[in-house]
Design a protein around this motif. Structure first.
Motif, PDB file in Angstrom:
ATOM      1  N   ARG A  12       0.821  -1.212   0.000  1.00  0.00           N
ATOM      2  CA  ARG A  12       0.000   0.000   0.000  1.00  0.00           C
ATOM      3  C   ARG A  12       0.861   1.271   0.000  1.00  0.00           C
ATOM      4  O   ARG A  12       0.425   2.302  -0.479  1.00  0.00           O
ATOM      5  CB  ARG A  12      -0.989  -0.026   1.178  1.00  0.00           C
ATOM      6  CG  ARG A  12      -0.363   0.040   2.544  1.00  0.00           C
ATOM      7  CD  ARG A  12      -1.387  -0.225   3.646  1.00  0.00           C
ATOM      8  NE  ARG A  12      -1.701  -1.659   3.774  1.00  0.00           N
ATOM      9  CZ  ARG A  12      -2.522  -2.154   4.692  1.00  0.00           C
ATOM     10  NH1 ARG A  12      -3.151  -1.359   5.534  1.00  0.00           N
ATOM     11  NH2 ARG A  12      -2.738  -3.456   4.762  1.00  0.00           N
ATOM     12  N   PRO A  33      -8.555  -2.799   4.219  1.00  0.00           N
ATOM     13  CA  PRO A  33      -7.230  -3.431   4.179  1.00  0.00           C
ATOM     14  C   PRO A  33      -6.900  -4.074   5.521  1.00  0.00           C
ATOM     15  O   PRO A  33      -7.238  -3.537   6.572  1.00  0.00           O
ATOM     16  CB  PRO A  33      -6.289  -2.256   3.900  1.00  0.00           C
ATOM     17  CG  PRO A  33      -7.121  -1.296   3.118  1.00  0.00           C
ATOM     18  CD  PRO A  33      -8.505  -1.407   3.724  1.00  0.00           C
ATOM     19  N   LEU A  81      -6.898 -12.615  -0.818  1.00  0.00           N
ATOM     20  CA  LEU A  81      -7.892 -11.561  -1.030  1.00  0.00           C
ATOM     21  C   LEU A  81      -8.896 -11.549   0.112  1.00  0.00           C
ATOM     22  O   LEU A  81      -9.143 -12.564   0.760  1.00  0.00           O
ATOM     23  CB  LEU A  81      -8.627 -11.793  -2.351  1.00  0.00           C
ATOM     24  CG  LEU A  81      -7.739 -11.937  -3.597  1.00  0.00           C
ATOM     25  CD1 LEU A  81      -8.598 -12.233  -4.823  1.00  0.00           C
ATOM     26  CD2 LEU A  81      -6.922 -10.671  -3.821  1.00  0.00           C
ATOM     27  N   ILE A  83      -2.940  -5.480  -0.116  1.00  0.00           N
ATOM     28  CA  ILE A  83      -4.363  -5.148  -0.201  1.00  0.00           C
ATOM     29  C   ILE A  83      -4.911  -5.817  -1.450  1.00  0.00           C
ATOM     30  O   ILE A  83      -4.143  -6.276  -2.291  1.00  0.00           O
ATOM     31  CB  ILE A  83      -4.588  -3.611  -0.259  1.00  0.00           C
ATOM     32  CG1 ILE A  83      -3.864  -2.986  -1.453  1.00  0.00           C
ATOM     33  CG2 ILE A  83      -4.116  -2.957   1.025  1.00  0.00           C
ATOM     34  CD1 ILE A  83      -4.116  -1.487  -1.606  1.00  0.00           C
ATOM     35  N   ASP A  84      -6.235  -5.903  -1.576  1.00  0.00           N
ATOM     36  CA  ASP A  84      -6.788  -6.497  -2.792  1.00  0.00           C
ATOM     37  C   ASP A  84      -7.299  -5.392  -3.716  1.00  0.00           C
ATOM     38  O   ASP A  84      -7.256  -4.205  -3.387  1.00  0.00           O
ATOM     39  CB  ASP A  84      -7.843  -7.568  -2.455  1.00  0.00           C
ATOM     40  CG  ASP A  84      -9.046  -7.022  -1.698  1.00  0.00           C
ATOM     41  OD1 ASP A  84      -9.393  -5.833  -1.888  1.00  0.00           O
ATOM     42  OD2 ASP A  84      -9.651  -7.798  -0.932  1.00  0.00           O
ATOM     43  N   ALA A  87     -19.226   0.624  -5.725  1.00  0.00           N
ATOM     44  CA  ALA A  87     -19.237   1.239  -4.389  1.00  0.00           C
ATOM     45  C   ALA A  87     -17.819   1.622  -3.963  1.00  0.00           C
ATOM     46  O   ALA A  87     -17.605   2.629  -3.288  1.00  0.00           O
ATOM     47  CB  ALA A  87     -19.850   0.268  -3.383  1.00  0.00           C
ATOM     48  N   ALA A  88     -16.856   0.811  -4.381  1.00  0.00           N
ATOM     49  CA  ALA A  88     -15.469   1.082  -3.984  1.00  0.00           C
ATOM     50  C   ALA A  88     -14.872   2.248  -4.754  1.00  0.00           C
ATOM     51  O   ALA A  88     -13.839   2.785  -4.362  1.00  0.00           O
ATOM     52  CB  ALA A  88     -14.620  -0.170  -4.172  1.00  0.00           C
ATOM     53  N   MET A 136     -10.168  -4.483  -4.657  1.00  0.00           N
ATOM     54  CA  MET A 136     -11.298  -3.709  -4.136  1.00  0.00           C
ATOM     55  C   MET A 136     -10.784  -2.612  -3.188  1.00  0.00           C
ATOM     56  O   MET A 136     -11.195  -1.454  -3.246  1.00  0.00           O
ATOM     57  CB  MET A 136     -12.214  -4.675  -3.365  1.00  0.00           C
ATOM     58  CG  MET A 136     -13.597  -4.198  -3.158  1.00  0.00           C
ATOM     59  SD  MET A 136     -14.558  -4.196  -4.682  1.00  0.00           S
ATOM     60  CE  MET A 136     -14.788  -5.949  -4.998  1.00  0.00           C
ATOM     61  N   GLN A 137      -9.886  -3.031  -2.333  1.00  0.00           N
ATOM     62  CA  GLN A 137      -9.320  -2.083  -1.356  1.00  0.00           C
ATOM     63  C   GLN A 137      -8.457  -1.026  -2.049  1.00  0.00           C
ATOM     64  O   GLN A 137      -8.397   0.121  -1.610  1.00  0.00           O
ATOM     65  CB  GLN A 137      -8.489  -2.859  -0.321  1.00  0.00           C
ATOM     66  CG  GLN A 137      -9.352  -3.782   0.538  1.00  0.00           C
ATOM     67  CD  GLN A 137      -8.561  -4.896   1.199  1.00  0.00           C
ATOM     68  OE1 GLN A 137      -7.425  -5.175   0.828  1.00  0.00           O
ATOM     69  NE2 GLN A 137      -9.164  -5.546   2.178  1.00  0.00           N
ATOM     70  N   ASN A 157     -11.962  -9.628  -0.389  1.00  0.00           N
ATOM     71  CA  ASN A 157     -13.245  -9.150  -0.901  1.00  0.00           C
ATOM     72  C   ASN A 157     -13.828 -10.007  -2.012  1.00  0.00           C
ATOM     73  O   ASN A 157     -14.413  -9.498  -2.952  1.00  0.00           O
ATOM     74  CB  ASN A 157     -13.090  -7.706  -1.380  1.00  0.00           C
ATOM     75  CG  ASN A 157     -13.127  -6.729  -0.215  1.00  0.00           C
ATOM     76  OD1 ASN A 157     -14.184  -6.511   0.376  1.00  0.00           O
ATOM     77  ND2 ASN A 157     -11.979  -6.168   0.120  1.00  0.00           N
ATOM     78  N   GLU A 166     -21.055  -8.369   0.477  1.00  0.00           N
ATOM     79  CA  GLU A 166     -21.395  -7.041  -0.046  1.00  0.00           C
ATOM     80  C   GLU A 166     -20.538  -5.949   0.571  1.00  0.00           C
ATOM     81  O   GLU A 166     -20.203  -4.965  -0.072  1.00  0.00           O
ATOM     82  CB  GLU A 166     -22.867  -6.713   0.231  1.00  0.00           C
ATOM     83  CG  GLU A 166     -23.818  -7.448  -0.706  1.00  0.00           C
ATOM     84  CD  GLU A 166     -25.250  -7.382  -0.205  1.00  0.00           C
ATOM     85  OE1 GLU A 166     -25.576  -6.449   0.576  1.00  0.00           O
ATOM     86  OE2 GLU A 166     -26.029  -8.274  -0.588  1.00  0.00           O
ATOM     87  N   ILE A 192      -4.754   5.390   3.185  1.00  0.00           N
ATOM     88  CA  ILE A 192      -5.325   4.233   3.879  1.00  0.00           C
ATOM     89  C   ILE A 192      -5.104   4.343   5.386  1.00  0.00           C
ATOM     90  O   ILE A 192      -6.005   4.127   6.188  1.00  0.00           O
ATOM     91  CB  ILE A 192      -4.711   2.905   3.358  1.00  0.00           C
ATOM     92  CG1 ILE A 192      -5.098   2.682   1.891  1.00  0.00           C
ATOM     93  CG2 ILE A 192      -5.155   1.715   4.212  1.00  0.00           C
ATOM     94  CD1 ILE A 192      -4.441   1.464   1.248  1.00  0.00           C
ATOM     95  N   LYS A 206     -20.022  -4.074  -6.006  1.00  0.00           N
ATOM     96  CA  LYS A 206     -19.064  -3.744  -4.956  1.00  0.00           C
ATOM     97  C   LYS A 206     -17.957  -2.829  -5.505  1.00  0.00           C
ATOM     98  O   LYS A 206     -17.525  -1.887  -4.841  1.00  0.00           O
ATOM     99  CB  LYS A 206     -18.468  -5.057  -4.438  1.00  0.00           C
ATOM    100  CG  LYS A 206     -17.865  -4.994  -3.058  1.00  0.00           C
ATOM    101  CD  LYS A 206     -17.631  -6.417  -2.559  1.00  0.00           C
ATOM    102  CE  LYS A 206     -16.828  -6.429  -1.294  1.00  0.00           C
ATOM    103  NZ  LYS A 206     -16.599  -7.788  -0.769  1.00  0.00           N
ATOM    104  N   ILE A 253     -17.454  -3.909   1.851  1.00  0.00           N
ATOM    105  CA  ILE A 253     -16.049  -3.821   1.447  1.00  0.00           C
ATOM    106  C   ILE A 253     -15.194  -4.026   2.691  1.00  0.00           C
ATOM    107  O   ILE A 253     -15.215  -3.215   3.616  1.00  0.00           O
ATOM    108  CB  ILE A 253     -15.736  -2.457   0.803  1.00  0.00           C
ATOM    109  CG1 ILE A 253     -16.591  -2.264  -0.457  1.00  0.00           C
ATOM    110  CG2 ILE A 253     -14.235  -2.365   0.462  1.00  0.00           C
ATOM    111  CD1 ILE A 253     -16.500  -0.877  -1.053  1.00  0.00           C
ATOM    112  N   LYS A 297     -10.867   1.550  -3.482  1.00  0.00           N
ATOM    113  CA  LYS A 297     -11.412   2.339  -2.379  1.00  0.00           C
ATOM    114  C   LYS A 297     -10.351   3.309  -1.856  1.00  0.00           C
ATOM    115  O   LYS A 297     -10.644   4.470  -1.551  1.00  0.00           O
ATOM    116  CB  LYS A 297     -11.888   1.382  -1.276  1.00  0.00           C
ATOM    117  CG  LYS A 297     -12.376   2.022  -0.004  1.00  0.00           C
ATOM    118  CD  LYS A 297     -13.800   2.541  -0.181  1.00  0.00           C
ATOM    119  CE  LYS A 297     -14.493   2.859   1.138  1.00  0.00           C
ATOM    120  NZ  LYS A 297     -13.731   3.645   2.082  1.00  0.00           N
TER     121      LYS A 297
END
Ligand code: SF4
Ligand code: SF4
Lengths: 306, 226
Positions: free
Chosen positions: A86, B201, B156, A126-127, A181-182, A129-130, B158, B196, A145, A178, B198, A133
């Motif tokens: 990150r 981290p 992962l 982190i993935d 939303a992210a 999605m993260q 998510n 759903e 973060i 998702k 999130i 976001k």
């Protein structure tokens, strides 16, 4: 407008967007990139630059993006969470934006075992999605973060990928939701060969009204040969190719022309699907055909927006 | 349990090369159960070492014996005097056992006879799977008992990546996609809504990434605040 990139403008204007893709070389000699960039210059709205694609060491996506910016071309910088934690990812976002990058695409990345450094340590701090976001929060909340403040505001147009062909199928629409939303404003999908499955996915997308919240660009890859089709079917993670397509390639006299035809037909069909906002043409190692595809699919000339 | 497997014989022979009086020390717990470093394996290895030396026409004296756990000072004490009579101790414990021995008896030369693999369990005779990385901040309540940190090749948090196909992970058709399993289990339990949200981290500072960890329980310490 999030960042006012050309891609964002085309999408916001409601016109069918076209993005291309450039794969950086395994050297610091970027002359091929420049050549392909020139070839596609007037035919795509922005260029994705892959990030050590399939875990193979290549010129960095941000480095190549810098080259494109110097040429007056617009990059979409791909960033995977495989190789950077990150600290590096957030720092690289700042660096990319400072250089003039306006579009960033967040993704997980292929596992390091697929590449030419299979002994490497995968980061996955982190993935994807993260990551999305985090970048959204840097832009919209001015926060990293860890909670620290970003010292000056920045703008960036954020995208993500979606693979309607991965499993579990129903979950793929949840995942899209998702990602929206992210922070995803646009989505580029995995290469579409199974149009029926893609249509079913789009139906579910429309049921939830997600096509109104995000611009979906369908991924299209022209197949150069029967071998290429078979290779993708069997060895490229995340891609499905229906048997009929393999048969069609097998039966074709002129394989390359057939591959082009399939790609063009796919684009024409995608244009007809409600909620598809554009196409992402991935012609890696066959970049020179992109102008022809774009023209024959009726997507030329590209909109000139200021 | 901790799973491990014996190092290749050639590697073991090579590391033992300079020594003549060799103790092969088995460990009676995890590695006995996974058939890598118990008394039986210690004896077999001692025989292999002797045969190898005979072929090489070099002298050796090897003894094989085992203690219940090499990761406890008290248990090491049971054989401490005996161990002092050897040039080298080839430990058939996991990496923890080897290090406990060295820490407790720094005068010994201790070499590892095993490659320590993971924390897991046998799913069937002869097959051990990895199930926990000891991340220090367990998420199994969210994923209903399937660890994405360990079992997803990208750790992962998510949901499944784009490489998940037919229930398998993109890295191999022989590896289940952890997130497919989690998805199906959540679906069965009517808890898909967990996916759903999130997930933020992960705080890896509680894992090894925060440096080597020490667990302190003041309530059970003998001399508090030592
Ligand atoms: S979440 Fe952490 S502690 Fe829990 S099983 Fe997975 S690795 Fe182990
Ligand atoms: S396929 Fe499944 S297990 Fe493998 S990396 Fe992707 S989500 Fe993780």
């Amino acid at each position: 407008m999030k960042a006012g990139s050309n891609l964002e403008k085309v999408i916001s204007s409601g016109q069918f967007a076209v993005t291309g893709e450039l794969g950086p070389p395994k050297s610091a000699d970027v002359s091929m990139i420049k050549e392909h960039g020139e070839t596609m210059r007037d035919y795509v709205d922005a260029f994705n630059i892959t990030d050590n694609q399939t875990a193979i060491v290549r010129t960095s996506s941000i480095g190549v993006a810098g080259v494109l910016l110097q040429m007056g071309l617009e990059p979409v910088v791909q960033m995977t969470v495989r190789d950077r934690n990150r600290i590096a990812l957030q720092g690289d976002l700042l660096g990319a934006v400072a250089m003039g990058v306006k579009n960033v695409l967040c993704l997980s990345g292929d596992h390091q075992m697929f590449g030419n450094e299979p002994a490497s340590k995968g980061v996955y701090d982190i993935d994807s999605m993260q990551l999305l976001k985090a970048f959204k929060d840097i832009r919209d909340e001015g926060k990293f973060i860890g909670g620290d403040d970003v010292e000056a505001p920045l703008s960036v147009y954020l995208g993500a990928v979606a693979n309607p062909f991965a499993d579990p199928f129903e979950y793929r629409v949840d995942r899209l939701e998702k990602k929206i939303a992210a922070g995803a404003s646009f989505i580029q999908t995995q290469c579409i060969f199974d149009l029926e499955r893609f249509k079913r996915w789009m139906e579910l997308v429309r049921e939830r009204g997600l096509h109104k919240k995000v611009a979906i660009l369908g991924g299209v890859t022209p197949i150069k040969s029967l071998g290429a089709a078979r290779y993708m079917k069997n060895f490229v993670s995340g891609i499905t190719i229906p048997d009929e397509l393999i048969e069609r390639m097998k039966g074709a006299e002129k394989k390359k022309e057939e591959g082009l035809k399939i790609a063009i037909e796919t684009i024409k069909q995608l244009k007809e699907i409600e909620g598809v906002a554009g196409v992402h043409v991935m012609a890696i190692a066959w970049e020179e055909v992109v102008p022809e595809i774009v023209e024959r699919a009726g997507l030329y000339p590209r909109p000139k927006l200021s | 349990m901790i799973t491990a497997e014996r190092k290749p014989l050639d590697e073991i022979f090579e590391m033992l090369e300079p020594y003549q009086r060799i103790a092969v020390l088995g460990c009676g717990t995890c590695v006995t159960v996974c058939m890598a470093g118990g008394q039986k394996e210690a004896e077999e290895l001692a025989v292999a070492i002797s045969i190898h030396r005979k072929k090489e026409k070099k002298e050796v004296s090897v003894e094989a014996f085992t203690i219940e756990r090499q990761c406890e000072f008290e248990m090491i004490d049971q054989v401490a005097e005996r161990l002092k009579g050897f040039d080298v101790v080839l430990s058939l414990a996991c990496g923890v056992g080897v290090q406990t021995l060295v820490e407790h008896m720094p005068e010994l030369i201790v070499l590892p006879g095993l490659n320590t693999m993971s924390m897991g369990y046998p799913v069937e005779q002869g097959v051990w799977v990895e199930r926990c990385l000891g991340c220090g901040d367990c998420v199994l309540h969210l994923t209903q008992g399937i660890c994405p940190i360990t079992r997803c090749a990208k750790s992962l948090l998510n949901g499944p990546c784009g490489g998940s196909a037919d229930g398998k992970c993109e890295i191999s058709k022989d590896v289940d996609c952890a997130w497919h399993l989690i998805h199906d289990r959540l679906q069965k339990l009517g808890k898909l809504n967990v996916l759903e949200e999130i997930q933020p981290p992960k705080d890896w500072s509680s894992s090894h990434h925060g440096g080597p960890r020490t667990l302190v329980r003041e309530d059970v310490r003998l001399e508090s605040g030592k």
